[in-house]
Motif scaffolding. Structure first.
Motif, PDB file in Angstrom:
ATOM      1  N   LYS B  45     -16.899   2.853 -28.704  1.00  0.00           N
ATOM      2  CA  LYS B  45     -15.037   3.075 -28.536  1.00  0.00           C
ATOM      3  C   LYS B  45     -14.598   4.386 -28.894  1.00  0.00           C
ATOM      4  O   LYS B  45     -13.744   5.110 -28.430  1.00  0.00           O
ATOM      5  CB  LYS B  45     -14.346   1.690 -29.214  1.00  0.00           C
ATOM      6  CG  LYS B  45     -15.023   0.467 -28.634  1.00  0.00           C
ATOM      7  CD  LYS B  45     -14.465  -0.659 -29.166  1.00  0.00           C
ATOM      8  CE  LYS B  45     -14.638  -0.640 -30.611  1.00  0.00           C
ATOM      9  NZ  LYS B  45     -16.131  -0.970 -30.961  1.00  0.00           N
ATOM     10  N   THR B  46     -15.108   4.612 -30.163  1.00  0.00           N
ATOM     11  CA  THR B  46     -14.578   5.903 -30.944  1.00  0.00           C
ATOM     12  C   THR B  46     -15.150   7.075 -30.374  1.00  0.00           C
ATOM     13  O   THR B  46     -14.201   8.008 -30.324  1.00  0.00           O
ATOM     14  CB  THR B  46     -15.059   5.684 -32.485  1.00  0.00           C
ATOM     15  OG1 THR B  46     -14.519   4.570 -33.207  1.00  0.00           O
ATOM     16  CG2 THR B  46     -14.747   7.016 -33.165  1.00  0.00           C
ATOM     17  N   THR B  47     -16.362   7.129 -29.868  1.00  0.00           N
ATOM     18  CA  THR B  47     -16.702   7.974 -29.241  1.00  0.00           C
ATOM     19  C   THR B  47     -16.013   8.516 -28.146  1.00  0.00           C
ATOM     20  O   THR B  47     -15.703   9.667 -27.797  1.00  0.00           O
ATOM     21  CB  THR B  47     -18.243   7.884 -28.721  1.00  0.00           C
ATOM     22  OG1 THR B  47     -19.118   7.499 -30.203  1.00  0.00           O
ATOM     23  CG2 THR B  47     -18.993   9.202 -28.288  1.00  0.00           C
ATOM     24  N   PHE B  87      -7.398   8.464 -36.737  1.00  0.00           N
ATOM     25  CA  PHE B  87      -9.012   8.194 -37.045  1.00  0.00           C
ATOM     26  C   PHE B  87      -9.002   6.684 -37.551  1.00  0.00           C
ATOM     27  O   PHE B  87      -8.348   6.290 -38.510  1.00  0.00           O
ATOM     28  CB  PHE B  87      -9.546   9.339 -38.028  1.00  0.00           C
ATOM     29  CG  PHE B  87      -9.393  10.721 -37.470  1.00  0.00           C
ATOM     30  CD1 PHE B  87     -10.525  11.239 -36.809  1.00  0.00           C
ATOM     31  CD2 PHE B  87      -8.317  11.459 -37.625  1.00  0.00           C
ATOM     32  CE1 PHE B  87     -10.445  12.435 -36.251  1.00  0.00           C
ATOM     33  CE2 PHE B  87      -8.224  12.770 -36.971  1.00  0.00           C
ATOM     34  CZ  PHE B  87      -9.377  13.260 -36.290  1.00  0.00           C
ATOM     35  N   GLN B  88     -10.203   6.315 -37.458  1.00  0.00           N
ATOM     36  CA  GLN B  88     -10.809   5.041 -38.060  1.00  0.00           C
ATOM     37  C   GLN B  88     -10.814   4.896 -39.476  1.00  0.00           C
ATOM     38  O   GLN B  88     -10.172   3.960 -39.781  1.00  0.00           O
ATOM     39  CB  GLN B  88     -12.149   4.622 -37.364  1.00  0.00           C
ATOM     40  CG  GLN B  88     -12.583   3.175 -37.428  1.00  0.00           C
ATOM     41  CD  GLN B  88     -13.950   3.036 -36.759  1.00  0.00           C
ATOM     42  OE1 GLN B  88     -14.354   3.570 -35.825  1.00  0.00           O
ATOM     43  NE2 GLN B  88     -14.549   1.884 -37.156  1.00  0.00           N
ATOM     44  N   ALA B  89     -11.113   5.803 -39.907  1.00  0.00           N
ATOM     45  CA  ALA B  89     -10.893   5.968 -41.481  1.00  0.00           C
ATOM     46  C   ALA B  89      -9.832   7.283 -41.520  1.00  0.00           C
ATOM     47  O   ALA B  89      -9.724   8.403 -41.323  1.00  0.00           O
ATOM     48  CB  ALA B  89     -12.238   6.614 -42.191  1.00  0.00           C
ATOM     49  N   ILE B 165      -4.935   4.924 -30.657  1.00  0.00           N
ATOM     50  CA  ILE B 165      -5.036   4.341 -32.209  1.00  0.00           C
ATOM     51  C   ILE B 165      -6.501   3.364 -32.321  1.00  0.00           C
ATOM     52  O   ILE B 165      -6.880   2.711 -31.648  1.00  0.00           O
ATOM     53  CB  ILE B 165      -3.886   3.240 -32.260  1.00  0.00           C
ATOM     54  CG1 ILE B 165      -2.603   3.635 -31.782  1.00  0.00           C
ATOM     55  CG2 ILE B 165      -4.010   2.653 -33.472  1.00  0.00           C
ATOM     56  CD1 ILE B 165      -1.452   2.772 -31.940  1.00  0.00           C
ATOM     57  N   ASP B 166      -6.997   3.935 -33.323  1.00  0.00           N
ATOM     58  CA  ASP B 166      -8.504   3.420 -33.591  1.00  0.00           C
ATOM     59  C   ASP B 166      -8.413   2.677 -34.752  1.00  0.00           C
ATOM     60  O   ASP B 166      -8.362   2.912 -36.052  1.00  0.00           O
ATOM     61  CB  ASP B 166      -9.603   4.795 -33.985  1.00  0.00           C
ATOM     62  CG  ASP B 166     -10.713   4.248 -33.895  1.00  0.00           C
ATOM     63  OD1 ASP B 166     -11.065   3.161 -33.754  1.00  0.00           O
ATOM     64  OD2 ASP B 166     -11.696   5.404 -33.902  1.00  0.00           O
ATOM     65  N   GLU B 167      -8.664   1.447 -34.601  1.00  0.00           N
ATOM     66  CA  GLU B 167      -8.613   0.359 -35.638  1.00  0.00           C
ATOM     67  C   GLU B 167      -7.730   0.562 -36.687  1.00  0.00           C
ATOM     68  O   GLU B 167      -8.366   0.577 -37.995  1.00  0.00           O
ATOM     69  CB  GLU B 167     -10.216   0.183 -36.190  1.00  0.00           C
ATOM     70  CG  GLU B 167     -11.028  -0.290 -35.260  1.00  0.00           C
ATOM     71  CD  GLU B 167     -12.518  -0.660 -35.646  1.00  0.00           C
ATOM     72  OE1 GLU B 167     -12.420  -1.655 -36.674  1.00  0.00           O
ATOM     73  OE2 GLU B 167     -13.315  -0.451 -34.953  1.00  0.00           O
ATOM     74  N   VAL B 168      -6.245   0.460 -36.299  1.00  0.00           N
ATOM     75  CA  VAL B 168      -5.387   0.891 -37.523  1.00  0.00           C
ATOM     76  C   VAL B 168      -5.007  -0.605 -38.246  1.00  0.00           C
ATOM     77  O   VAL B 168      -4.513  -0.485 -39.369  1.00  0.00           O
ATOM     78  CB  VAL B 168      -4.316   1.280 -36.762  1.00  0.00           C
ATOM     79  CG1 VAL B 168      -3.392   0.364 -36.339  1.00  0.00           C
ATOM     80  CG2 VAL B 168      -3.493   2.320 -38.033  1.00  0.00           C
TER      81      VAL B 168
HETATM   82 MG   LIG Z   1     -15.211   2.791 -33.842  1.00  0.00          MG
END
Ligand SMILES: [Mg+2]
Ligand SMILES: Nc1ncnc2c1ncn2[C@@H]1O[C@H](COP(=O)(O)OP(=O)(O)O)[C@@H](O)[C@H]1O
Lengths: 289, 241
Positions: B45-47, B87-89, B165-168
């Motif tokens: 997903k993030t990729t 960003f996820q982090a 939006i990545d895992e906010v």
């Molecule tokens: Mg990810």
């Protein structure tokens, strides 16, 4: 003023310029450059070749432009590298240029090294002083500009900067080139101090390390820090070389280790807290911190 | 709700060494929707976000925005063309205040934003994301929920048309999750199309009009929340755990 004093002042100004130039790129971005000697040497060799054709201010301009172009080429290739890889590459650049210039000099002129036109000590001093003033003005202007802000963002988080619309490569190359300009111009002026240069003298890696030491010793977070560091070290170098020639590098090293261990924010960090208290009482302009 | 396709990826491939992180993925995004992107950890997903935003280059395939090819472009260009991401982090600028974090995004996120326009945008985003109480604060003194909100706000300050939006919501407590869900809805209502990676099922099911499931870097399923949650394949690899 005696000519000894004038020469000493010119050499202090030279170190201030090198330290500030290093600091204006490496401090905000966190990219530790060891390329200063390459740009300085490029300036020296500009004067070695063109010294008889141009007056000193134009030699400085030429040296600055040549270093600037070198920085654009080197920056475009190496500023994709991060952290220690960038540092190692810039250090390699000094060696590479030294060998390249040596090869080219022997191949095309059939001699190694060349005589450099001399210039009046006072002229050199004034040219260096003007260069320093221009450099400080540029540093102050850039810090407040879009370029300065984007450099800061790159130093804080390069990925985040790229994804909010900062052209990170262009920003880094531009700043690297601007800082190289001042170094090249300084090299072109100071070249007149030696009557003879060869690639070993011109591309001396001491000129890469000294600015870093000076800036760190003085404090990299302000403009005053590198200036203070450069003055202290340039003066130390002068006195230590004459009084303790054999111990000079050891004493240097000890001071440096002491500074890193005990003065994490440089000598300016020692003086700053009381001064900052004063400034804090003045009306605030920035939201920062 | 769902308009024409504004962002599309065709046959996208990205490998790291021998590993296919994104393996012939197709996707599309309709104007105005909230697309949920789910899948187990390591599904790619993030990729996929990194490929869309230009953080990574694709090995093969094609990504188009409003019909124009964007794969191969640099992150800053893609940002200025209207795709912002988180960003996820969270990657806020730790040495700057909350205000400066947003100001710099406003200044660079679009072409030709003057100093006063950037300030106007910053004030507007602070109000929109309810960050008023943090304005002068250091990032590290903010609670996690505040940092995540700032991460979203930084992306919004670039004035995007599409927000990734990545895992906010990871690590937030239930009431903070509700606030975050509210913010995503509000963002969408303001006219921004959203792709949202999320593990919090409640959020995905309540907010997304359409969901896409990735597994081992491949498209596994796609459809409305009801369709996806009743899909046998999805239940096996993901929802059923
Ligand atoms: Mg990810
Ligand atoms: N920059 C990278 N370098 C090497 N491997 C990566 C990189 N980014 C992701 N991966 C790998 O690709 C796969 C997919 O990762 P990712 O996209 O982060 O998954 P998700 O976000 O769905 O949890 C994982 O196996 C991960 O280890």
């Amino acid at each position: 003023m005696s000519s000894y004093t004038i020469i000493l002042f010119s050499s202090i100004i030279m170190y201030i310029i090198l330290a500030l130039s290093w600091n204006m790129f490496s401090a905000p971005t966190g990219y530790i450059s060891l390329a200063t000697a390459a740009f300085f040497g490029a300036g020296i060799y500009t004067t070695a070749f063109l010294g008889e054709l141009l007056p000193l201010p134009l030699l400085m301009l030429a040296g600055g432009i040549i270093s600037c172009m070198l920085a654009v080429i080197v920056g475009a290739v190496t500023l994709r590298l991060r952290g220690v890889y960038f540092t190692i590459f810039t250090f390699g650049l000094v060696e590479l240029l030294r060998s390249l210039v040596l090869w080219a000099e022997i191949k095309f002129t059939h001699v190694r090294g060349r005589f450099v036109v001399s210039a009046d000590h006072m002229t050199v001093f004034w040219c260096m002083a003007v260069l320093l003033i221009l450099l400080i003005a540029a540093i102050v202007l850039i810090r407040r500009s879009r370029l300065g802000k984007s450099l800061e963002a790159i130093g804080e988080s390069e990925d985040a900067a790229a994804h909010i619309g900062v052209n990170t490569t262009a920003v880094k190359v531009a700043m690297f080139a601007i800082s190289a300009f001042a170094v090249g111009a300084a090299g072109a002026a100071m070249a007149t101090r030696w009557s003879y240069v060869d690639p070993g003298i011109a591309f001396n890696s001491m000129y890469s390390f000294m600015p870093v030491l000076m800036a760190i010793f003085g404090g990299t977070r302000s403009t005053v820090g590198p200036i203070a560091g450069a003055i202290v070290f340039a003066y130390l170098e002068e006195t230590l070389i004459t009084k303790f020639p054999s111990l000079y590098m050891i004493i240097f090293g000890l001071i440096m280790v002491g500074a890193i261990l005990f003065l994490p924010n440089g000598i300016i960090g020692l003086i700053k807290p009381p001064v900052m208290k004063l400034i804090a009482k003045l009306p605030k302009r920035r939201v920062r911190q | 709700m769902s308009g024409k396709i504004i962002l599309e990826g065709k046959d996208l491939v990205k490998s790291f060494g021998g590993r296919h992180a994104v393996d012939h993925v197709d996707f599309h995004l309709n104007d105005g929707e909230i697309l949920g992107l789910i899948g187990p950890n390591g599904a790619g997903k993030t990729t996929l976000f990194n490929l869309i935003s230009g953080a990574l280059t694709i090995d093969s395939g094609l990504i188009t925005l409003f019909g124009q090819k964007i794969s191969g472009k640099k992150p800053y260009t893609i940002c200025r063309m209207g795709i912002a991401r988180t960003f996820q982090a969270a990657k806020n600028f730790p040495g700057m205040s909350v205000y400066e974090n947003l100001l710099i995004s406003a200044q660079f996120g679009q072409k030709n934003v003057g100093a006063s326009a950037a300030k106007t945008i910053t004030d507007e985003i602070i109000e929109f994301t309810a960050l008023e109480s943090f304005i002068g604060k250091n990032i590290k003194d903010m609670p996690l929920a505040g940092q995540k909100r700032l991460e979203v706000a930084r992306a919004l300050a670039t004035k995007p048309k599409i927000l990734l939006i990545d895992e906010v919501m990871a690590g937030l407590n239930p009431s903070e999750v509700d606030e975050a869900i509210g913010l995503v809805r509000k963002i969408n209502d303001s006219g921004i199309t959203v792709i949202m990676i999320e593990h919090v099922m409640k959020a995905i099911m309540s907010v997304c009009g359409r969901i896409m499931v990735l597994h081992h870097g491949q498209n596994l399923a796609e459809g409305t929340p009801e369709e996806v949650s009743s899909n046998a394949g999805v239940i096996e690899v993901y929802l059923g755990g």
